[in-house]
Motif scaffolding. Structure first.
Motif, short mmCIF file in Angstrom:
data_model
loop_
_atom_site.label_atom_id
_atom_site.label_comp_id
_atom_site.label_asym_id
_atom_site.label_seq_id
_atom_site.Cartn_x
_atom_site.Cartn_y
_atom_site.Cartn_z
N ILE A 57 0.84 -1.20 0.00
CA ILE A 57 0.00 0.00 0.00
C ILE A 57 0.87 1.25 0.00
CG2 ILE A 57 -1.71 1.32 1.31
CD1 ILE A 57 -2.78 -1.37 2.39
N TYR A 58 1.90 1.23 0.83
CA TYR A 58 2.82 2.37 0.92
C TYR A 58 3.53 2.60 -0.42
CZ TYR A 58 6.40 5.40 2.96
OH TYR A 58 7.22 6.45 3.25
N LEU A 59 3.87 1.51 -1.10
CA LEU A 59 4.52 1.60 -2.40
C LEU A 59 3.61 2.30 -3.41
CD1 LEU A 59 7.17 0.61 -3.85
CD2 LEU A 59 5.87 -1.39 -4.55
N CYS A 60 2.31 2.04 -3.33
CA CYS A 60 1.34 2.67 -4.23
C CYS A 60 1.20 4.17 -3.95
CB CYS A 60 -0.03 1.99 -4.11
SG CYS A 60 -0.07 0.33 -4.81
N ALA A 61 1.51 4.58 -2.74
CA ALA A 61 1.41 6.00 -2.38
C ALA A 61 2.68 6.78 -2.70
CB ALA A 61 1.09 6.14 -0.89
N SER A 62 3.83 6.16 -2.45
CA SER A 62 5.10 6.90 -2.51
C SER A 62 6.02 6.45 -3.65
CB SER A 62 5.85 6.75 -1.19
OG SER A 62 6.24 5.40 -0.98
N GLY A 63 5.70 5.30 -4.26
CA GLY A 63 6.55 4.79 -5.33
C GLY A 63 7.78 4.06 -4.84
N ARG A 64 7.88 3.90 -3.52
CA ARG A 64 9.06 3.23 -2.96
C ARG A 64 8.66 2.39 -1.76
NH1 ARG A 64 12.24 8.44 -0.70
NH2 ARG A 64 11.22 9.40 -2.50
N SER A 65 9.47 1.40 -1.47
CA SER A 65 9.30 0.62 -0.27
C SER A 65 9.93 1.35 0.90
CB SER A 65 9.98 -0.75 -0.43
OG SER A 65 10.17 -1.38 0.82
N HIS A 66 9.38 1.16 2.11
CA HIS A 66 9.98 1.75 3.29
C HIS A 66 11.02 0.82 3.90
CE1 HIS A 66 6.83 -0.83 4.96
NE2 HIS A 66 7.42 -0.75 6.14
N ARG A 67 11.23 -0.36 3.26
CA ARG A 67 12.12 -1.37 3.84
C ARG A 67 13.35 -1.65 2.99
NH1 ARG A 67 7.84 -5.95 4.00
NH2 ARG A 67 9.22 -7.15 5.37
N THR A 68 13.29 -1.33 1.70
CA THR A 68 14.43 -1.58 0.82
C THR A 68 14.41 -0.60 -0.34
OG1 THR A 68 15.53 -3.21 -0.60
CG2 THR A 68 13.13 -3.30 -0.52
N SER A 69 15.58 -0.31 -0.86
CA SER A 69 15.68 0.55 -2.04
C SER A 69 15.78 -0.27 -3.33
CB SER A 69 16.92 1.45 -1.92
OG SER A 69 18.09 0.66 -1.82
N LYS A 70 15.81 -1.60 -3.18
CA LYS A 70 15.97 -2.48 -4.34
C LYS A 70 14.64 -3.15 -4.68
CE LYS A 70 20.83 -3.47 -3.25
NZ LYS A 70 21.81 -4.55 -2.92
N ASP A 71 14.08 -2.81 -5.82
CA ASP A 71 12.81 -3.40 -6.23
C ASP A 71 12.92 -4.90 -6.46
OD1 ASP A 71 11.40 -0.98 -6.20
OD2 ASP A 71 12.09 -0.46 -8.21
N SER A 72 14.11 -5.37 -6.83
CA SER A 72 14.30 -6.80 -7.07
C SER A 72 14.05 -7.63 -5.82
CB SER A 72 15.71 -7.07 -7.61
OG SER A 72 16.69 -6.62 -6.69
N GLU A 73 14.23 -7.03 -4.64
CA GLU A 73 14.02 -7.75 -3.39
C GLU A 73 12.54 -7.97 -3.09
OE1 GLU A 73 16.09 -5.78 -0.26
OE2 GLU A 73 18.08 -6.10 -1.14
N LEU A 74 11.67 -7.30 -3.84
CA LEU A 74 10.23 -7.42 -3.62
C LEU A 74 9.63 -8.60 -4.40
CD1 LEU A 74 9.29 -3.63 -3.94
CD2 LEU A 74 9.89 -4.89 -1.87
N ILE A 75 10.40 -9.18 -5.29
CA ILE A 75 9.90 -10.30 -6.10
C ILE A 75 9.94 -11.59 -5.28
CG2 ILE A 75 10.25 -11.67 -8.20
CD1 ILE A 75 11.64 -9.26 -9.44
N LYS A 76 8.87 -12.35 -5.36
CA LYS A 76 8.81 -13.65 -4.68
C LYS A 76 9.94 -14.55 -5.17
CE LYS A 76 5.70 -17.62 -3.93
NZ LYS A 76 5.77 -17.62 -2.45
N PHE A 77 10.56 -15.27 -4.25
CA PHE A 77 11.69 -16.14 -4.59
C PHE A 77 11.29 -17.14 -5.67
CE2 PHE A 77 14.36 -19.93 -3.94
CZ PHE A 77 15.62 -19.35 -4.05
N GLY A 78 12.13 -17.24 -6.70
CA GLY A 78 11.87 -18.17 -7.78
C GLY A 78 11.07 -17.57 -8.92
#
Length: 372
Positions: free
Chosen positions: A43-64
């Motif tokens: 939800i936060y990503l939809c508001a701000s365009g960024r994660s509050h936990r990481t600066s790497k979008d690749s880390e948001l992808i489900k493993f595999g």
């Protein structure tokens, strides 16, 4: 402003999660590591365009997997529906759509969804260095003033170019002739940022003072004071600030060349958080620090409402366990008109806290197991 529903596909540990939310309280509970915070993060990503936990979008992808997608259905105060879609393929740029129309710049996302996040890490606003305090201000200001977000992006680009020039001057002294051009460009953008921060801090401080006055039964007075990295007065206008900054850049040029970077400017600003005139970081107890952050966060909600005429959604990430009973009750009383999302490990203590419609969602291994 309301988030009506959320769809997560291959996001963190969520394979295909679909949730319809209550307009009031949404309690997302379960054991640690099950994916509760991932819902708030999306939800936060939809508001701000960024994660509050990481600066790497690749880390948001489900493993595999090689991509993730988020779709949030939003309803604003004018009863206008809007879909925000975010999609990311590994090693590519995020694709963001609003009502199925791609946006070219992330700045166009700002203002479509307002969100205030409150987590235990927000104590860093008080405890740690100026970077955390600047981030706190910049995220809120970017949401309510997209032009501010654009200026921040420009500041980063100009600083990078000026710093490259500073590093190359020793090898090529003729480059010194171009430094004035970068000083002027930097001062133009910086003066706009400084004015926005000064105004924001004054408003936030006033709202937080009112909240804190009530929370502490008038025993403590809080202030949130802007500290520009060079001397300005409260009445300085844009052109005056711009000229003053250029003078300071000229004075610090020799040092900047030696160090290879720009030592003064908005990237060096800070904010003083004071209680009864004393530094909260240096002299405040743990309890005082928590109360102050609570007052600032509630003030942030009120400021967004004041500036946009819409309440933001509130994301409370495992924060209830950090607050005592009195602070919990005060928080709940202060957000009666705000759609709220709360993550926690247990729902037992919510019986006497919630008023209005409340939905409960149990998360197990990235799946919504049940909704009470």
């Amino acid at each position: 402003m309301i988030v009506k529903s959320l769809v997560l596909e291959n996001y963190r540990n969520h394979t295909n999660t679909r949730i319809v939310f209550s307009d009031r309280f949404n309690i997302i509970y379960g054991d640690n590591g099950q994916g509760k915070t991932n819902i708030l993060e999306a939800i936060y990503l939809c508001a701000s365009g960024r994660s509050h936990r990481t600066s790497k979008d690749s880390e948001l992808i489900k493993f595999g997997c090689n991509k993730f997608s988020i779709t949030a259905h939003i309803l604003n105060s004018s009863s206008l529906d809007k879909d925000i879609e975010i999609e990311y393929y590994d090693n590519q740029k995020k694709q963001i759509k609003i009502n199925e129309i791609p946006i070219k710049k992330i700045g166009a996302l700002m203002g479509n969804l307002y969100a205030v996040l409150f987590s235990p890490e927000d104590l860093f606003i008080v405890k740690q260095g100026p970077t955390e305090r600047r981030r706190f201000v910049d995220i809120t200001l970017s949401q309510i003033k997209p032009s501010y977000f654009y200026n921040l992006q420009q500041l980063t680009k100009i600083l990078k170019q000026r710093n490259t020039l500073l590093k190359n001057i020793n090898a090529n002294p003729k480059l010194m002739d171009t430094i004035d051009i970068w000083n002027i460009r930097l001062a133009e953008v910086a003066s706009s940022i400084i004015i926005a921060r000064r105004t924001f801090s004054k408003m936030l401080s006033s709202l937080a003072e009112s909240q804190h006055n009530y929370l502490t039964d008038k025993s403590e007075k809080i202030s949130f004071d802007y500290k520009c990295s060079f001397q300005i007065t409260e009445n300085n206008e844009k052109e005056q600030i711009q000229n003053q900054y250029i003078k300071n850049l000229e004075k610090s040029l020799s040092r900047d060349i030696i160090l290879g970077y720009t030592t003064i400017g908005p990237h060096r600003d800070d904010y003083d958080i004071l209680v009864n005139g004393k530094s909260l970081k240096l002299y405040g107890s743990q309890g005082q620090q928590r109360s102050a952050v609570l007052s600032l966060k509630i003030a942030e909600i009120e400021l967004v409402k004041k500036e946009t005429n819409q309440y933001p959604v509130l994301l409370l990430d495992d924060v209830m366990s950090e607050l005592d009973n009195n602070r919990q009750k005060y928080l709940m009383e202060s957000i009666k008109e705000v759609q709220t999302f709360i993550t926690c490990t247990s729902i037992e203590h919510f019986d006497n806290l919630l008023s209005g419609k409340s939905n409960f969602y149990k998360v197990v291994g990235g799946n919504i197991q049940n909704s009470l």
